[in-house]
Design a protein around this motif. Structure first.
Motif, mmCIF file in Angstrom:
data_model
loop_
_atom_site.group_PDB
_atom_site.id
_atom_site.type_symbol
_atom_site.label_atom_id
_atom_site.label_comp_id
_atom_site.label_asym_id
_atom_site.label_seq_id
_atom_site.Cartn_x
_atom_site.Cartn_y
_atom_site.Cartn_z
ATOM 1 N N HIS A 1 23.040 20.216 16.481
ATOM 2 C CA HIS A 1 23.412 20.947 17.695
ATOM 3 C C HIS A 1 22.463 22.114 17.927
ATOM 4 O O HIS A 1 22.025 22.343 19.069
ATOM 5 C CB HIS A 1 24.847 21.458 17.580
ATOM 6 C CG HIS A 1 25.251 22.350 18.703
ATOM 7 N ND1 HIS A 1 25.432 21.890 19.986
ATOM 8 C CD2 HIS A 1 25.480 23.692 18.740
ATOM 9 C CE1 HIS A 1 25.762 22.894 20.781
ATOM 10 N NE2 HIS A 1 25.801 24.001 20.054
ATOM 11 N N LEU B 1 29.151 26.086 20.254
ATOM 12 C CA LEU B 1 29.174 24.903 19.393
ATOM 13 C C LEU B 1 29.828 23.743 20.141
ATOM 14 O O LEU B 1 30.694 23.950 20.996
ATOM 15 C CB LEU B 1 29.969 25.181 18.114
ATOM 16 C CG LEU B 1 29.258 25.998 17.024
ATOM 17 C CD1 LEU B 1 30.222 26.345 15.903
ATOM 18 C CD2 LEU B 1 28.081 25.219 16.453
ATOM 19 N N LEU C 1 25.906 20.587 12.550
ATOM 20 C CA LEU C 1 25.619 21.967 12.957
ATOM 21 C C LEU C 1 24.152 22.126 13.330
ATOM 22 O O LEU C 1 23.819 22.675 14.395
ATOM 23 C CB LEU C 1 25.999 22.924 11.823
ATOM 24 C CG LEU C 1 25.662 24.396 12.056
ATOM 25 C CD1 LEU C 1 26.443 24.959 13.235
ATOM 26 C CD2 LEU C 1 25.945 25.223 10.800
ATOM 27 N N PHE D 1 26.407 31.243 14.477
ATOM 28 C CA PHE D 1 27.460 30.448 15.103
ATOM 29 C C PHE D 1 28.861 30.814 14.601
ATOM 30 O O PHE D 1 29.649 29.942 14.256
ATOM 31 C CB PHE D 1 27.200 28.950 14.884
ATOM 32 C CG PHE D 1 25.940 28.444 15.520
ATOM 33 C CD1 PHE D 1 25.910 28.057 16.843
ATOM 34 C CD2 PHE D 1 24.761 28.390 14.788
ATOM 35 C CE1 PHE D 1 24.733 27.601 17.434
ATOM 36 C CE2 PHE D 1 23.581 27.937 15.373
ATOM 37 C CZ PHE D 1 23.564 27.539 16.698
#
Length: 378
Positions: A153, A376, A150, A318
């Protein structure tokens, strides 16, 4: 311009990842949307989230709204309602049976800005159109691999500031997560941590000093202890001068004011209730206290963030809600941009109404999965 109609839609789906902190774990999303329609055809949108439990059926939501809320809105001018102040006296001032308040506020402000054909942030007096965004993982329950994926990214798409969840009973686990974060993102502009009231004052001072001595430069600690412990918060401020205390997330406007007056925090945390955020923001500006804009539904809070002089950061975590609106708030290279569209900039998606609305309550085991967050990797 008068309000003549309303429309409600109900949504319930499985999240694309488990979110949570040291106190809670959340696997499903529950919300309704409110559209207020005027006699001129304008539509104002508001969001009615329920963080932990499914809302009742759409028919029941509608029944409660029609009985408890609609009489105070029907025939009213939206601009006449957004600044209305009522005396907090007696049984006439009470919460509704369902959490309609924030959504009503958002829909009224949306209509008010559309009536004068202005983006909401400009109506609120903003002189800038963007604010720094930080990547917030809501990551307490993620595996180490998912945690790293996570934040890797987030770094790759331009974020330079990151917030992680701490508050594990074992301080070594919190240190481990900080080590993983720094190895994953490299040198960050800012790192924030959030304990979600997981510590006592003495424990918070001890743990924060351990984290500091381990070499981690923390911009702020969010909600380290119980929200009403103003003396404990002051103890942390005195015992940890190397970081800022960011608190107030769980408070309404009145208690946020008390927190500011008690000097129990270095920063005040606000969310998506537009009227309340602006009122607290004005007070914070007078006191010279920075404001952080925490999670707001679909980042609607960017409107207030750019309008308040004390806001430097907007939280982005996100979550897979983007499919609910025609055009989400733009976040690019670590900046959130206020939309140029009239109103707050969010319009309920016709596709979401057709394909994702769930008028009846669905058992958890049978919940559909919403489209994955396009921000994502997949």
């Amino acid at each position: 311009m008068r309000i003549v109609e309303y429309r409600l839609h109900r949504f319930q789906f499985a999240r694309d990842r488990v979110i949570g902190d040291s106190q809670v774990r959340i696997e499903h999303a529950h919300m309704a949307t409110l559209e207020l329609v005027t006699d001129t055809g304008l539509v104002g949108l508001g969001f009615i989230p329920s963080l932990f439990n499914a809302l009742p059926s759409l028919a029941e939501i509608d029944r409660i709204f029609r009985v408890e809320v609609w009489p105070s809105l029907e025939g009213q001018a939206p601009a006449a309602l957004v600044h209305r102040v009522r005396r907090p006296r007696g049984g006439n001032i009470r919460s509704t049976s369902l959490p309609f308040g924030e959504g009503i506020d958002q829909a009224l402000w949306d209509l008010t800005a559309k009536q004068v054909n202005l983006p909401l942030w400009k109506l609120l007096g903003a002189t800038r159109n963007r604010v720094k965004a930080y990547a917030s993982g809501l990551d307490y329950h993620l595996s180490d691999d998912d945690f790293c994926a996570l934040f890797e990214h987030a770094r790759s798409i331009g974020y330079s500031a990151f917030k992680i969840k701490v508050g594990h009973p074992d301080i070594e686990r919190d240190l481990h997560r900080l080590e993983l974060l720094t190895k994953t993102v490299g040198k960050a502009e800012a790192i924030m941590i959030d304990a979600n009231e997981g510590w006592s004052p003495q424990d918070a001072v001890r743990r924060l000093n351990i984290i500091n001595k381990a070499g981690y430069d923390i911009l702020w600690i969010e909600d380290p202890i119980l929200r009403y412990d103003f003396e404990g918060l002051k103890m942390i401020r005195a015992g940890c001068p190397f970081t800022l205390v960011n608190s107030g997330e769980y408070f309404g406007a009145s208690d946020k004011l008390r927190l500011i007056e008690a000097r129990g925090t270095d920063m005040i945390n606000v969310h998506g209730y537009i009227t309340e955020v602006m009122r607290i923001g004005w007070i914070a500006a007078e006191q010279g206290i920075p404001v952080s804009l925490g999670n707001s539904f679909l980042e609607i809070g960017v409107n207030m963030a750019v309008a308040l002089p004390e806001v430097e950061w907007l939280e982005y975590s996100f979550q897979n809600f983007d499919h609910l609106v025609e055009q989400p708030i733009e976040i690019r290279d670590g900046w959130a941009y206020a939309p140029e569209r009239p109103g707050h900039g969010l319009v309920l998606s016709e596709a979401a109404k057709r394909e994702h609305a769930t008028p009846d309550v669905i058992a958890s085991a049978d919940l559909p999965r919403a489209p994955l967050n396009k921000r994502l990797p997949h």
